[in-house]
Scaffold this active site. Structure first.
Site, PDB file in Angstrom:
ATOM      1  N   LYS A  84      -2.807  12.189  -5.585  1.00 36.71           N
ATOM      2  CA  LYS A  84      -2.871  11.939  -4.215  1.00 36.71           C
ATOM      3  C   LYS A  84      -2.465  13.194  -3.575  1.00 36.71           C
ATOM      4  O   LYS A  84      -3.144  13.835  -2.601  1.00 36.71           O
ATOM      5  CB  LYS A  84      -2.103  10.832  -3.764  1.00 36.71           C
ATOM      6  CG  LYS A  84      -1.991  10.809  -2.281  1.00 36.71           C
ATOM      7  CD  LYS A  84      -3.054   9.946  -1.779  1.00 36.71           C
ATOM      8  CE  LYS A  84      -2.724  10.061  -0.316  1.00 36.71           C
ATOM      9  NZ  LYS A  84      -3.649   9.575   0.700  1.00 36.71           N
TER      10      LYS A  84
ATOM     11  N   LYS B 169       3.244  14.750   6.155  1.00 37.30           N
ATOM     12  CA  LYS B 169       3.927  13.853   5.356  1.00 37.30           C
ATOM     13  C   LYS B 169       3.520  14.270   3.817  1.00 37.30           C
ATOM     14  O   LYS B 169       4.440  14.454   2.920  1.00 37.30           O
ATOM     15  CB  LYS B 169       3.728  12.629   5.623  1.00 37.30           C
ATOM     16  CG  LYS B 169       4.421  11.507   4.501  1.00 37.30           C
ATOM     17  CD  LYS B 169       4.074   9.998   4.421  1.00 37.30           C
ATOM     18  CE  LYS B 169       4.566   9.133   3.285  1.00 37.30           C
ATOM     19  NZ  LYS B 169       4.099   7.692   3.184  1.00 37.30           N
TER      20      LYS B 169
ATOM     21  N   THR C  47       1.794   5.909  -0.195  1.00 39.78           N
ATOM     22  CA  THR C  47       1.990   7.235  -0.526  1.00 39.78           C
ATOM     23  C   THR C  47       3.430   7.515  -0.633  1.00 39.78           C
ATOM     24  O   THR C  47       4.077   7.488   0.547  1.00 39.78           O
ATOM     25  CB  THR C  47       1.072   8.119   0.366  1.00 39.78           C
ATOM     26  OG1 THR C  47      -0.139   7.704   0.571  1.00 39.78           O
ATOM     27  CG2 THR C  47       1.231   9.642  -0.154  1.00 39.78           C
TER      28      THR C  47
HETATM   29  P1  NAD Z   1       2.350   1.625   8.822  1.00 36.51           P
HETATM   30  O1  NAD Z   1       3.635   2.183   9.498  1.00 36.51           O
HETATM   31  O2  NAD Z   1       1.269   1.205   9.799  1.00 36.51           O
HETATM   32  O3  NAD Z   1       2.625   0.175   8.154  1.00 36.51           O
HETATM   33  C1  NAD Z   1       3.678   0.176   7.168  1.00 36.51           C
HETATM   34  C2  NAD Z   1       4.341  -1.423   7.436  1.00 36.51           C
HETATM   35  O4  NAD Z   1       5.320  -1.505   6.512  1.00 36.51           O
HETATM   36  C3  NAD Z   1       4.836  -1.517   8.742  1.00 36.51           C
HETATM   37  O5  NAD Z   1       4.145  -2.558   9.488  1.00 36.51           O
HETATM   38  C4  NAD Z   1       6.264  -1.964   8.741  1.00 36.51           C
HETATM   39  O6  NAD Z   1       6.830  -2.660   9.463  1.00 36.51           O
HETATM   40  C5  NAD Z   1       6.232  -2.271   7.242  1.00 36.51           C
HETATM   41  N1  NAD Z   1       7.609  -2.146   6.523  1.00 36.51           N
HETATM   42  C6  NAD Z   1       8.466  -1.211   6.654  1.00 36.51           C
HETATM   43  N2  NAD Z   1       9.531  -1.387   6.147  1.00 36.51           N
HETATM   44  C7  NAD Z   1       9.320  -2.586   5.408  1.00 36.51           C
HETATM   45  C8  NAD Z   1      10.261  -3.526   4.736  1.00 36.51           C
HETATM   46  N3  NAD Z   1      11.423  -3.265   4.225  1.00 36.51           N
HETATM   47  N4  NAD Z   1       9.670  -4.672   4.295  1.00 36.51           N
HETATM   48  C9  NAD Z   1       8.560  -5.049   4.673  1.00 36.51           C
HETATM   49  N5  NAD Z   1       7.509  -4.305   5.455  1.00 36.51           N
HETATM   50  C10 NAD Z   1       8.204  -3.012   5.836  1.00 36.51           C
HETATM   51  O7  NAD Z   1       1.833   2.547   7.847  1.00 36.51           O
HETATM   52  P2  NAD Z   1       0.363   2.789   7.339  1.00 36.51           P
HETATM   53  O8  NAD Z   1      -0.654   3.804   7.885  1.00 36.51           O
HETATM   54  O9  NAD Z   1      -0.283   1.343   6.933  1.00 36.51           O
HETATM   55  O10 NAD Z   1       0.457   3.451   5.791  1.00 36.51           O
HETATM   56  C11 NAD Z   1       1.290   2.905   4.726  1.00 36.51           C
HETATM   57  C12 NAD Z   1       1.010   3.784   3.512  1.00 36.51           C
HETATM   58  O11 NAD Z   1      -0.130   4.199   3.353  1.00 36.51           O
HETATM   59  C13 NAD Z   1       1.799   5.064   3.956  1.00 36.51           C
HETATM   60  O12 NAD Z   1       2.621   5.329   2.817  1.00 36.51           O
HETATM   61  C14 NAD Z   1       0.636   5.969   4.327  1.00 36.51           C
HETATM   62  O13 NAD Z   1       1.218   7.389   3.735  1.00 36.51           O
HETATM   63  C15 NAD Z   1      -0.198   5.676   3.370  1.00 36.51           C
HETATM   64  N6  NAD Z   1      -1.563   6.081   3.738  1.00 36.51           N
HETATM   65  C16 NAD Z   1      -1.946   6.064   5.065  1.00 36.51           C
HETATM   66  C17 NAD Z   1      -3.249   6.368   5.430  1.00 36.51           C
HETATM   67  C18 NAD Z   1      -3.627   6.247   7.025  1.00 36.51           C
HETATM   68  O14 NAD Z   1      -4.507   6.685   7.356  1.00 36.51           O
HETATM   69  N7  NAD Z   1      -2.893   5.342   7.928  1.00 36.51           N
HETATM   70  C19 NAD Z   1      -4.243   6.807   4.600  1.00 36.51           C
HETATM   71  C20 NAD Z   1      -3.675   6.864   3.154  1.00 36.51           C
HETATM   72  C21 NAD Z   1      -2.544   6.523   2.915  1.00 36.51           C
END
Ligand code: NAD
Length: 290
Positions: free
Chosen positions: A162, A237, A87
């Site tokens: 979204k 966010k 997102t």
């Molecule tokens: P998260 O923080 O658990 O996962 C993100 C991952 O990206 C982390 O493991 C981090 O180490 C990795 N990362 C960061 N920079 C990086 C790089 N340069 N190279 C490689 N890896 C890198 O977050 P999440 O909960 O998995 O969410 C991911 C996305 O999905 C976000 O944009 C969030 O807004 C969206 N989202 C989350 C949810 C939820 O319920 N968690 C629901 C819908 C959408």
């Protein structure tokens, strides 16, 4: 398909695992977390993207997406497909898509709804922006990781869908919580309030499916001490992204703006961080009008 998967956090990890379970070859990279079973670990994002038919990213925000995209777009195979499921702000999604198309790639922005539970169960909803050709490549993968994928138009429109959805969600949750807190003070029983509103014109997903009052309606995070669920800081966010987008296109969004203010104080000053976004109800319970 050979799939590079970059960003194996709470969402990316189970999504990648579902692609492996469906028989795809997945090469993963994350700066911090380990790959789930069955996903081969690459030493860098560039290594994960090189030679892949499809690269999927699931990253925290637009700045990180832009940085990762700048690294991987030059090494992706001609005609390969770049699917970003993070997102992020609409501007970043469109900028990355422009760069990818200029490099001869297909591209889809496809943020998801459904949370960690949906990612694990393979029941996410994907909101996709991109060309018909790009969507056609990604759709079979969306079918594995989710239960529904809506093609919303050209690049950036997935993110637009979204944030519009989540702006409605944030404002509606607040409206539902403040109405419960008012009902309490008026001496109206919560069950009676639910029974009326859930079958009257005030009904909504937040009331009917995700009721913020404990022991009322279907099971929800309110019944689990407001553990997320969908954390308040993630709601914040998405609300901030909605206001950033509204400013960019000069759209008047007073409810979205107020919802953003309320979740900002809730998360940053009132202990809401780490609680479900429905914990707005106990916040309203404690407050008077000022
Ligand atoms: P998260 O923080 O658990 O996962 C993100 C991952 O990206 C982390 O493991 C981090 O180490 C990795 N990362 C960061 N920079 C990086 C790089 N340069 N190279 C490689 N890896 C890198 O977050 P999440 O909960 O998995 O969410 C991911 C996305 O999905 C976000 O944009 C969030 O807004 C969206 N989202 C989350 C949810 C939820 O319920 N968690 C629901 C819908 C959408």
């Amino acid at each position: 398909m050979k799939i590079g998967f970059i960003g194996l956090g709470n969402m990316g990890s189970p999504m990648a695992a579902n692609l492996v379970a469906a028989g795809h070859e997945v090469i993963g990279f994350d700066l911090v977390t380990e790959c789930p079973t069955g996903v081969s670990k690459a030493a860098s994002a560039v290594k994960a993207a090189t030679g892949a038919d499809v690269v999927i990213t699931m990253l925290p925000n637009g700045a990180i997406l832009r940085a990762v995209a700048a690294e991987i777009i030059p090494v992706m195979s001609d005609g390969a497909t770049f699917v970003d499921c993070s997102t992020v702000d609409v501007e970043s999604a469109r900028a990355v898509a422009d760069d990818a198309v200029a490099a001869g790639l297909l591209t889809v922005d496809a943020p998801v709804s459904g949370g960690i539970g949906g990612a694990s169960a393979g029941t996410l909803t994907f909101m996709a922006g991109g060309s018909d050709a790009a969507f056609a490549v990604a759709q079979p993968l969306f079918d594995i990781m989710g239960q529904k994928a809506v093609h919303c138009g050209p690049s950036g429109n997935g993110q637009a869908a979204k944030i519009c959805n989540n702006m409605i969600l944030g404002a509606t949750m607040i409206a539902t919580c403040e109405a419960f807190a008012l009902a309490d003070k008026l001496g109206l029983d919560r069950q009676a309030m639910f029974d009326v509103v859930s079958t009257s014109s005030g009904y909504s997903w937040t009331m009917n499916a995700y009721c913020p009052a404990p022991s009322i309606g279907p099971q929800s995070p309110a019944d689990n001490d407001y553990k997320p669920g969908f954390a308040s800081e993630l709601m914040l966010k998405d609300l901030r992204l909605s206001q950033q987008a509204a400013e960019a296109v000069d759209a008047d969004t007073p409810m979205g703006a107020r919802a953003t203010e309320l979740y900002t104080s809730f998360v940053e000053q009132e202990g809401g961080k780490g609680t479900d976004f429905s914990a707005m109800l106990p916040r309203f319970e404690k407050k008077g009008r000022s």
